[in-house]
Design a protein around this motif. Structure first.
Motif, PDB file in Angstrom:
ATOM      1  N   UNK A  91     -65.266  38.696  15.974  1.00  0.00           N
ATOM      2  CA  UNK A  91     -66.260  39.644  15.452  1.00  0.00           C
ATOM      3  C   UNK A  91     -65.625  40.963  15.023  1.00  0.00           C
ATOM      4  N   UNK A  92     -66.184  41.538  13.962  1.00  0.00           N
ATOM      5  CA  UNK A  92     -65.756  42.863  13.525  1.00  0.00           C
ATOM      6  C   UNK A  92     -66.191  43.899  14.563  1.00  0.00           C
ATOM      7  N   UNK A  93     -65.364  44.908  14.840  1.00  0.00           N
ATOM      8  CA  UNK A  93     -65.795  45.977  15.750  1.00  0.00           C
ATOM      9  C   UNK A  93     -67.023  46.695  15.190  1.00  0.00           C
ATOM     10  N   UNK A  94     -67.820  47.270  16.047  1.00  0.00           N
ATOM     11  CA  UNK A  94     -69.028  47.970  15.626  1.00  0.00           C
ATOM     12  C   UNK A  94     -68.676  49.228  14.839  1.00  0.00           C
ATOM     13  N   UNK A  95     -69.601  49.623  13.974  1.00  0.00           N
ATOM     14  CA  UNK A  95     -69.419  50.864  13.240  1.00  0.00           C
ATOM     15  C   UNK A  95     -69.509  52.045  14.195  1.00  0.00           C
ATOM     16  N   UNK A  96     -68.875  53.145  13.828  1.00  0.00           N
ATOM     17  CA  UNK A  96     -68.956  54.357  14.639  1.00  0.00           C
ATOM     18  C   UNK A  96     -70.358  54.933  14.546  1.00  0.00           C
ATOM     19  N   UNK A  97     -70.659  55.882  15.416  1.00  0.00           N
ATOM     20  CA  UNK A  97     -71.988  56.480  15.461  1.00  0.00           C
ATOM     21  C   UNK A  97     -72.359  57.116  14.125  1.00  0.00           C
ATOM     22  N   UNK A  98     -71.375  57.630  13.409  1.00  0.00           N
ATOM     23  CA  UNK A  98     -71.645  58.250  12.114  1.00  0.00           C
ATOM     24  C   UNK A  98     -71.592  57.255  10.960  1.00  0.00           C
ATOM     25  N   UNK A  99     -71.487  55.955  11.287  1.00  0.00           N
ATOM     26  CA  UNK A  99     -71.459  54.918  10.267  1.00  0.00           C
ATOM     27  C   UNK A  99     -70.088  54.617   9.708  1.00  0.00           C
ATOM     28  N   UNK A 100     -69.044  55.272  10.226  1.00  0.00           N
ATOM     29  CA  UNK A 100     -67.688  55.030   9.735  1.00  0.00           C
ATOM     30  C   UNK A 100     -67.225  53.625  10.094  1.00  0.00           C
ATOM     31  N   UNK A 101     -66.503  52.978   9.191  1.00  0.00           N
ATOM     32  CA  UNK A 101     -66.020  51.626   9.439  1.00  0.00           C
ATOM     33  C   UNK A 101     -64.808  51.694  10.366  1.00  0.00           C
ATOM     34  N   UNK A 102     -64.554  50.645  11.148  1.00  0.00           N
ATOM     35  CA  UNK A 102     -63.428  50.679  12.093  1.00  0.00           C
ATOM     36  C   UNK A 102     -62.083  50.644  11.372  1.00  0.00           C
ATOM     37  N   UNK A 103     -61.139  51.388  11.890  1.00  0.00           N
ATOM     38  CA  UNK A 103     -59.787  51.372  11.330  1.00  0.00           C
ATOM     39  C   UNK A 103     -58.946  50.245  11.926  1.00  0.00           C
ATOM     40  N   UNK A 104     -59.341  49.724  13.085  1.00  0.00           N
ATOM     41  CA  UNK A 104     -58.605  48.640  13.746  1.00  0.00           C
ATOM     42  C   UNK A 104     -59.526  47.435  13.905  1.00  0.00           C
ATOM     43  N   UNK A 105     -59.000  46.243  13.611  1.00  0.00           N
ATOM     44  CA  UNK A 105     -59.773  45.003  13.735  1.00  0.00           C
ATOM     45  C   UNK A 105     -59.010  44.024  14.630  1.00  0.00           C
ATOM     46  N   UNK A 106     -59.767  43.195  15.340  1.00  0.00           N
ATOM     47  CA  UNK A 106     -59.187  42.213  16.257  1.00  0.00           C
ATOM     48  C   UNK A 106     -58.803  40.964  15.461  1.00  0.00           C
ATOM     49  N   UNK A 107     -57.507  40.651  15.444  1.00  0.00           N
ATOM     50  CA  UNK A 107     -57.029  39.537  14.629  1.00  0.00           C
ATOM     51  C   UNK A 107     -56.838  38.251  15.427  1.00  0.00           C
ATOM     52  N   UNK A 108     -56.144  38.326  16.558  1.00  0.00           N
ATOM     53  CA  UNK A 108     -55.839  37.145  17.351  1.00  0.00           C
ATOM     54  C   UNK A 108     -56.214  37.391  18.802  1.00  0.00           C
ATOM     55  N   UNK A 109     -56.838  36.421  19.452  1.00  0.00           N
ATOM     56  CA  UNK A 109     -57.177  36.591  20.866  1.00  0.00           C
ATOM     57  C   UNK A 109     -55.940  36.406  21.741  1.00  0.00           C
ATOM     58  N   UNK A 110     -56.022  36.878  22.985  1.00  0.00           N
ATOM     59  CA  UNK A 110     -54.944  36.634  23.934  1.00  0.00           C
ATOM     60  C   UNK A 110     -55.010  35.183  24.402  1.00  0.00           C
ATOM     61  N   UNK A 111     -53.882  34.636  24.811  1.00  0.00           N
ATOM     62  CA  UNK A 111     -53.850  33.252  25.300  1.00  0.00           C
ATOM     63  C   UNK A 111     -53.821  32.241  24.170  1.00  0.00           C
ATOM     64  N   UNK A 112     -54.536  31.126  24.352  1.00  0.00           N
ATOM     65  CA  UNK A 112     -54.530  30.064  23.345  1.00  0.00           C
ATOM     66  C   UNK A 112     -55.295  30.478  22.103  1.00  0.00           C
ATOM     67  N   UNK A 113     -54.768  30.078  20.945  1.00  0.00           N
ATOM     68  CA  UNK A 113     -55.396  30.391  19.656  1.00  0.00           C
ATOM     69  C   UNK A 113     -55.790  29.068  19.013  1.00  0.00           C
ATOM     70  N   UNK A 114     -57.067  28.903  18.737  1.00  0.00           N
ATOM     71  CA  UNK A 114     -57.587  27.657  18.148  1.00  0.00           C
ATOM     72  C   UNK A 114     -57.828  27.836  16.660  1.00  0.00           C
ATOM     73  N   UNK A 115     -57.663  26.771  15.916  1.00  0.00           N
ATOM     74  CA  UNK A 115     -57.902  26.801  14.470  1.00  0.00           C
ATOM     75  C   UNK A 115     -59.182  26.051  14.150  1.00  0.00           C
ATOM     76  N   UNK A 116     -59.742  26.346  12.980  1.00  0.00           N
ATOM     77  CA  UNK A 116     -61.021  25.744  12.603  1.00  0.00           C
ATOM     78  C   UNK A 116     -60.899  24.259  12.296  1.00  0.00           C
ATOM     79  N   UNK A 117     -59.680  23.772  12.034  1.00  0.00           N
ATOM     80  CA  UNK A 117     -59.547  22.354  11.710  1.00  0.00           C
ATOM     81  C   UNK A 117     -59.148  21.523  12.918  1.00  0.00           C
ATOM     82  N   UNK A 118     -59.220  22.103  14.099  1.00  0.00           N
ATOM     83  CA  UNK A 118     -58.972  21.340  15.323  1.00  0.00           C
ATOM     84  C   UNK A 118     -57.523  21.235  15.728  1.00  0.00           C
TER      85      UNK A 118
END
Length: 357
Positions: free
Chosen positions: A18-45
């Motif tokens: 998920x994209x991080x939430x917008x700031x209180x003033x509506x500013x878009x996040x400068x940092x986004x979460x790309x990969x989770x910690x631990x195992x990384x799964x792909x959409x094709x299994x």
């Protein structure tokens, strides 16, 4: 024979975060979460995949100051091969390893900022480069998406529509076009090992400048540069002067103690009073007080009473048992075996004679 796996890098489109939430003033996040910690799964299994060395992964992904594109709905992978537009909506210019995985710093385009600010998309789906053993060897790009599962991309992989990243790896690693898979793997291992070594060397430097050992190179550099601020640096001359003052104070204190002890011994009749003897014992006491006190303490006290009891030195805060004697005098006469009352009388008589003179 080598047991290392043969390098066969392919791309994988990961399940979206998920994209991080917008700031209180509506500013878009400068940092986004790309990969989770631990195992990384792909959409094709396929997978799972894992990040073996975050520092090495970051260094290889951003090698040479690379800027990773952030598009819409994986248009770089799906539309661009068909000759259709695949504009970037932002550029990933920094990567950071955190407790919950890998995060990317984004420079949004004006259109991308409007899309995220208007909540047109809810998720981020990264595209990774990986080896056959599941080790993630690079982050290639990411996409704004709404379908976390991204169905239909499996067909893209099943059809074998994967890019040949061998050429890109040769370029990133500085290898010639003739380098085979073994050479690429050896260079990759060397690069990852060098990055790991640099991280290990950076940790004690970070700690020395007051940062966490996991601080990145930029934070460490900033802290080191701050130490070079003239306003925060004590001049060497000032340090030398302070050291000299401390040495003088220590010498003066040692001399005061030595003079007190030797003069008390002279008054008790343990040593002769000539100036050369006094100076001799004072100098020795300053160098080795324990040995001199033991030596003089074993000498007979001409002014003391045989068999007289010697009181121990008073504890801090206690009054002196013999009037007119201070704690330092009590300590000295105790070490020398002199009767306190006899010493007090000798001291009073000496003071009276000096007063008369």
């Amino acid at each position: 024979m080598s047991t290392r796996p043969a390098i066969s890098p392919t791309t994988a489109l990961c399940a979206a975060l998920p994209l991080p939430a917008l700031a209180a003033d509506g500013a878009v996040p400068d940092w986004i979460h790309l990969l989770p910690a631990g195992e990384i799964r792909t959409v094709d299994g396929r997978g799972p995949y894992r990040v073996a060395d975050p520092a090495a992964l970051i260094a290889l992904s951003l090698n040479g100051g690379a800027r990773l594109p952030l598009d819409e709905n994986h248009s770089t992978d799906l539309a661009a091969p068909r000759g259709e537009p695949a504009p970037a909506r932002g550029w990933i210019v920094g990567l950071q390893s955190r407790d919950d995985g890998l995060w990317g710093q984004v420079e949004w385009t004006a259109h991308g900022r409007r899309l995220v600010g208007g909540k047109a998309y809810r998720h981020i789906s990264p595209v990774i480069l990986h080896a056959k053993d599941g080790t993630v060897t690079g982050v290639l790009r990411a996409s704004l998406v709404n379908a976390p599962n991204l169905r239909g991309l499996a067909a893209l992989h099943q059809a074998g529509a994967s890019m040949d990243w061998t050429t890109k790896l040769r370029t990133l690693l500085g290898l010639p076009d003739t380098a085979d898979e073994a050479a690429i793997w050896a260079a990759l291992e060397a690069k990852m090992g060098a990055v790991a070594t640099q991280s290990a060397q950076l940790a004690p430097i970070a700690k020395a400048v007051g940062l966490a050992e996991t601080a990145d190179g930029g934070a460490v550099l900033q802290a080191v540069q701050a130490l070079q601020d003239p306003a925060k640096v004590v001049p060497a001359a000032a340090v030398t002067a302070l050291q000299q003052q401390l040495s003088t104070l220590q010498t003066d204190r040692a001399k005061e103690k030595a003079e007190l002890f030797v003069d008390t011994a002279i008054k008790a009749g343990r040593i002769a009073a000539p100036a050369q003897m006094r100076d001799h014992y004072i100098a020795r006491h300053m160098a080795d007080p324990t040995a001199v006190e033991k030596e003089i303490g074993a000498m007979p006290a001409l002014h003391g009473r045989s068999g007289a009891s010697v009181l121990p030195p008073p504890k801090p805060g206690e009054t002196t048992p013999a009037a007119g004697l201070d704690p330092e005098e009590m300590k000295v006469i105790s070490l020398m075996g002199i009767d306190p009352e006899a010493y007090r009388k000798t001291k009073a008589a000496q003071a009276e004679r000096e007063g008369v003179l």
